[in-house]
Design a protein around this motif. Structure first.
Motif, PDB file in Angstrom:
ATOM      1  N   LYS A 195       0.624  24.342  -8.889  1.00  0.00           N
ATOM      2  CA  LYS A 195       1.958  23.881  -9.305  1.00  0.00           C
ATOM      3  C   LYS A 195       2.377  22.584  -8.616  1.00  0.00           C
ATOM      4  O   LYS A 195       3.198  21.841  -9.134  1.00  0.00           O
ATOM      5  CB  LYS A 195       3.004  24.972  -9.038  1.00  0.00           C
ATOM      6  N   SER A 196       1.812  22.293  -7.448  1.00  0.00           N
ATOM      7  CA  SER A 196       2.200  21.061  -6.751  1.00  0.00           C
ATOM      8  C   SER A 196       1.564  19.820  -7.384  1.00  0.00           C
ATOM      9  O   SER A 196       1.987  18.704  -7.121  1.00  0.00           O
ATOM     10  CB  SER A 196       1.826  21.143  -5.269  1.00  0.00           C
ATOM     11  N   TRP A 197       0.550  20.021  -8.221  1.00  0.00           N
ATOM     12  CA  TRP A 197      -0.064  18.893  -8.921  1.00  0.00           C
ATOM     13  C   TRP A 197       0.820  18.555 -10.115  1.00  0.00           C
ATOM     14  O   TRP A 197       1.012  19.374 -11.005  1.00  0.00           O
ATOM     15  CB  TRP A 197      -1.457  19.247  -9.397  1.00  0.00           C
ATOM     16  N   GLN A 198       1.328  17.351 -10.143  1.00  0.00           N
ATOM     17  CA  GLN A 198       2.265  16.977 -11.198  1.00  0.00           C
ATOM     18  C   GLN A 198       1.630  16.042 -12.214  1.00  0.00           C
ATOM     19  O   GLN A 198       0.812  15.194 -11.868  1.00  0.00           O
ATOM     20  CB  GLN A 198       3.484  16.292 -10.591  1.00  0.00           C
ATOM     21  N   SER A 199       2.062  16.211 -13.438  1.00  0.00           N
ATOM     22  CA  SER A 199       1.686  15.286 -14.498  1.00  0.00           C
ATOM     23  C   SER A 199       2.946  14.552 -14.925  1.00  0.00           C
ATOM     24  O   SER A 199       3.853  15.145 -15.499  1.00  0.00           O
ATOM     25  CB  SER A 199       1.083  16.033 -15.683  1.00  0.00           C
ATOM     26  N   GLN A 213       0.806  -1.220   0.000  1.00  0.00           N
ATOM     27  CA  GLN A 213       0.000   0.000   0.000  1.00  0.00           C
ATOM     28  C   GLN A 213       0.845   1.279   0.000  1.00  0.00           C
ATOM     29  O   GLN A 213       0.398   2.330   0.438  1.00  0.00           O
ATOM     30  CB  GLN A 213      -0.986   0.016   1.185  1.00  0.00           C
ATOM     31  N   GLU A 214       2.063   1.167  -0.502  1.00  0.00           N
ATOM     32  CA  GLU A 214       2.927   2.337  -0.679  1.00  0.00           C
ATOM     33  C   GLU A 214       2.685   2.906  -2.078  1.00  0.00           C
ATOM     34  O   GLU A 214       2.641   2.160  -3.051  1.00  0.00           O
ATOM     35  CB  GLU A 214       4.406   1.949  -0.525  1.00  0.00           C
ATOM     36  N   THR A 215       2.545   4.205  -2.172  1.00  0.00           N
ATOM     37  CA  THR A 215       2.315   4.840  -3.468  1.00  0.00           C
ATOM     38  C   THR A 215       3.597   4.803  -4.287  1.00  0.00           C
ATOM     39  O   THR A 215       4.636   5.306  -3.858  1.00  0.00           O
ATOM     40  CB  THR A 215       1.856   6.299  -3.280  1.00  0.00           C
ATOM     41  N   ILE A 216       3.505   4.186  -5.474  1.00  0.00           N
ATOM     42  CA  ILE A 216       4.671   4.121  -6.356  1.00  0.00           C
ATOM     43  C   ILE A 216       4.517   5.033  -7.577  1.00  0.00           C
ATOM     44  O   ILE A 216       5.489   5.335  -8.253  1.00  0.00           O
ATOM     45  CB  ILE A 216       4.965   2.668  -6.806  1.00  0.00           C
ATOM     46  N   PHE A 217       3.287   5.479  -7.832  1.00  0.00           N
ATOM     47  CA  PHE A 217       3.052   6.400  -8.943  1.00  0.00           C
ATOM     48  C   PHE A 217       1.792   7.200  -8.647  1.00  0.00           C
ATOM     49  O   PHE A 217       0.764   6.641  -8.271  1.00  0.00           O
ATOM     50  CB  PHE A 217       2.884   5.633 -10.261  1.00  0.00           C
ATOM     51  N   HIS A 218       1.894   8.510  -8.808  1.00  0.00           N
ATOM     52  CA  HIS A 218       0.754   9.401  -8.570  1.00  0.00           C
ATOM     53  C   HIS A 218       0.867  10.536  -9.580  1.00  0.00           C
ATOM     54  O   HIS A 218       1.863  11.258  -9.593  1.00  0.00           O
ATOM     55  CB  HIS A 218       0.799   9.936  -7.134  1.00  0.00           C
ATOM     56  N   SER A 219      -0.135  10.677 -10.433  1.00  0.00           N
ATOM     57  CA  SER A 219      -0.029  11.670 -11.499  1.00  0.00           C
ATOM     58  C   SER A 219      -1.397  12.113 -11.981  1.00  0.00           C
ATOM     59  O   SER A 219      -2.381  11.379 -11.880  1.00  0.00           O
ATOM     60  CB  SER A 219       0.746  11.076 -12.677  1.00  0.00           C
ATOM     61  N   LEU A 220      -1.431  13.321 -12.533  1.00  0.00           N
ATOM     62  CA  LEU A 220      -2.603  13.771 -13.271  1.00  0.00           C
ATOM     63  C   LEU A 220      -2.639  13.020 -14.594  1.00  0.00           C
ATOM     64  O   LEU A 220      -1.594  12.682 -15.148  1.00  0.00           O
ATOM     65  CB  LEU A 220      -2.510  15.269 -13.568  1.00  0.00           C
ATOM     66  N   LEU A 221      -3.827  12.778 -15.109  1.00  0.00           N
ATOM     67  CA  LEU A 221      -3.952  12.116 -16.408  1.00  0.00           C
ATOM     68  C   LEU A 221      -4.133  13.165 -17.504  1.00  0.00           C
ATOM     69  O   LEU A 221      -5.113  13.174 -18.234  1.00  0.00           O
ATOM     70  CB  LEU A 221      -5.122  11.131 -16.400  1.00  0.00           C
ATOM     71  N   THR A 222      -3.174  14.060 -17.589  1.00  0.00           N
ATOM     72  CA  THR A 222      -3.196  15.106 -18.604  1.00  0.00           C
ATOM     73  C   THR A 222      -1.769  15.536 -18.910  1.00  0.00           C
ATOM     74  O   THR A 222      -0.879  15.375 -18.073  1.00  0.00           O
ATOM     75  CB  THR A 222      -4.021  16.325 -18.144  1.00  0.00           C
ATOM     76  N   THR A 223      -1.576  16.063 -20.090  1.00  0.00           N
ATOM     77  CA  THR A 223      -0.288  16.663 -20.437  1.00  0.00           C
ATOM     78  C   THR A 223      -0.460  18.146 -20.732  1.00  0.00           C
ATOM     79  O   THR A 223       0.462  18.795 -21.208  1.00  0.00           O
ATOM     80  CB  THR A 223       0.326  15.965 -21.670  1.00  0.00           C
ATOM     81  N   PHE A 224      -1.646  18.687 -20.453  1.00  0.00           N
ATOM     82  CA  PHE A 224      -1.922  20.100 -20.696  1.00  0.00           C
ATOM     83  C   PHE A 224      -1.199  20.938 -19.646  1.00  0.00           C
ATOM     84  O   PHE A 224      -1.288  20.649 -18.453  1.00  0.00           O
ATOM     85  CB  PHE A 224      -3.429  20.361 -20.639  1.00  0.00           C
ATOM     86  N   PRO A 225      -0.471  21.985 -20.050  1.00  0.00           N
ATOM     87  CA  PRO A 225       0.251  22.801 -19.062  1.00  0.00           C
ATOM     88  C   PRO A 225      -0.709  23.561 -18.146  1.00  0.00           C
ATOM     89  O   PRO A 225      -1.690  24.139 -18.599  1.00  0.00           O
ATOM     90  CB  PRO A 225       1.070  23.764 -19.927  1.00  0.00           C
ATOM     91  N   LYS A 226      -0.412  23.541 -16.857  1.00  0.00           N
ATOM     92  CA  LYS A 226      -1.259  24.207 -15.866  1.00  0.00           C
ATOM     93  C   LYS A 226      -0.739  25.609 -15.581  1.00  0.00           C
ATOM     94  O   LYS A 226       0.450  25.863 -15.636  1.00  0.00           O
ATOM     95  CB  LYS A 226      -1.277  23.408 -14.563  1.00  0.00           C
TER      96      LYS A 226
END
Length: 200
Positions: A146-150, A129-142
């Motif tokens: 800023k802390s939300w990563q793609s 239950q350790e997070t190995i990947f966490h990402s937005l499902l977008t490549t659109f520039p925000k």
């Protein structure tokens, strides 16, 4: 039973044709939609133009919203995909890079903005239950958040749009996952209840 599975697979699978782009696609040409009519066309449309300008000025004086603003035209961007929405329910535009843009909840009134907080997120955890990947499902520039990563590699992901459906395929094979997001804007003949509710 086999025919049902074959039929369901045919309906839900990504089609051969449609708008097909990678999530990191950038259109090479700079499009413009500004059109300057000839003097002959302007002359023939002069009564309509004067009527529109009169209505435009009155709307501005009263402080009401101008539904079709031809004075300050909003230029479309080359980011749009298949919209999410049904008949009479308004639409939420979804770009081919995964962003939500161009909202239309009241007939004829559009909001041409991309909301950074409206995103799908993927979290992959291991057996502990350790997070190995966490990402937005977008490549659109925000522009904000800023802390939300793609961390999605757009060159490995595909978008296919064929109205009223679209598919976004995310290739996360380094984690043993291939993710497919399918959206449909139902258009059903003679049924105006179901099509008015969008589905993602």
């Amino acid at each position: 039973m086999g025919d049902y599975i074959l039929q369901k697979t045919k309906i839900t699978s990504v089609p051969k044709y449609g708008l097909k782009v990678k999530l990191n696609h950038v259109y090479p040409e700079k499009r413009t939609q500004n059109f300057v009519p000839s003097l002959k066309i302007i002359w023939s449309m002069l009564p309509l133009i004067l009527r529109y300008l009169w209505d435009y000025v009155i709307s501005k004086i009263r402080g009401t919203y101008v539904v079709m603003d031809y004075v300050y035209v909003e230029n479309a961007k080359q980011i749009y995909g298949v919209p999410v929405g049904g008949i009479g329910s308004g639409t939420i535009g979804r770009g081919y890079r995964g962003e939500f843009c161009r909202f239309q909840m009241r007939p004829g009134i559009y909001e041409w903005n991309t909301v950074d907080a409206n995103q799908f997120i993927i979290t992959i955890k291991d057996q502990h239950q350790e997070t190995i990947f966490h990402s937005l499902l977008t490549t659109f520039p925000k522009k904000s958040l800023k802390s939300w990563q793609s961390l999605i590699d757009g060159s490995k992901c595909n978008y296919t749009g064929l109205y009223p459906r679209s598919w976004t395929e995310y290739d996360l094979t380094e984690y043993g996952i291939k993710l497919k997001c399918r959206q449909i804007s139902p258009v059903i003949p003679h049924d105006y209840v179901e099509p008015s509710q969008s589905q993602v």
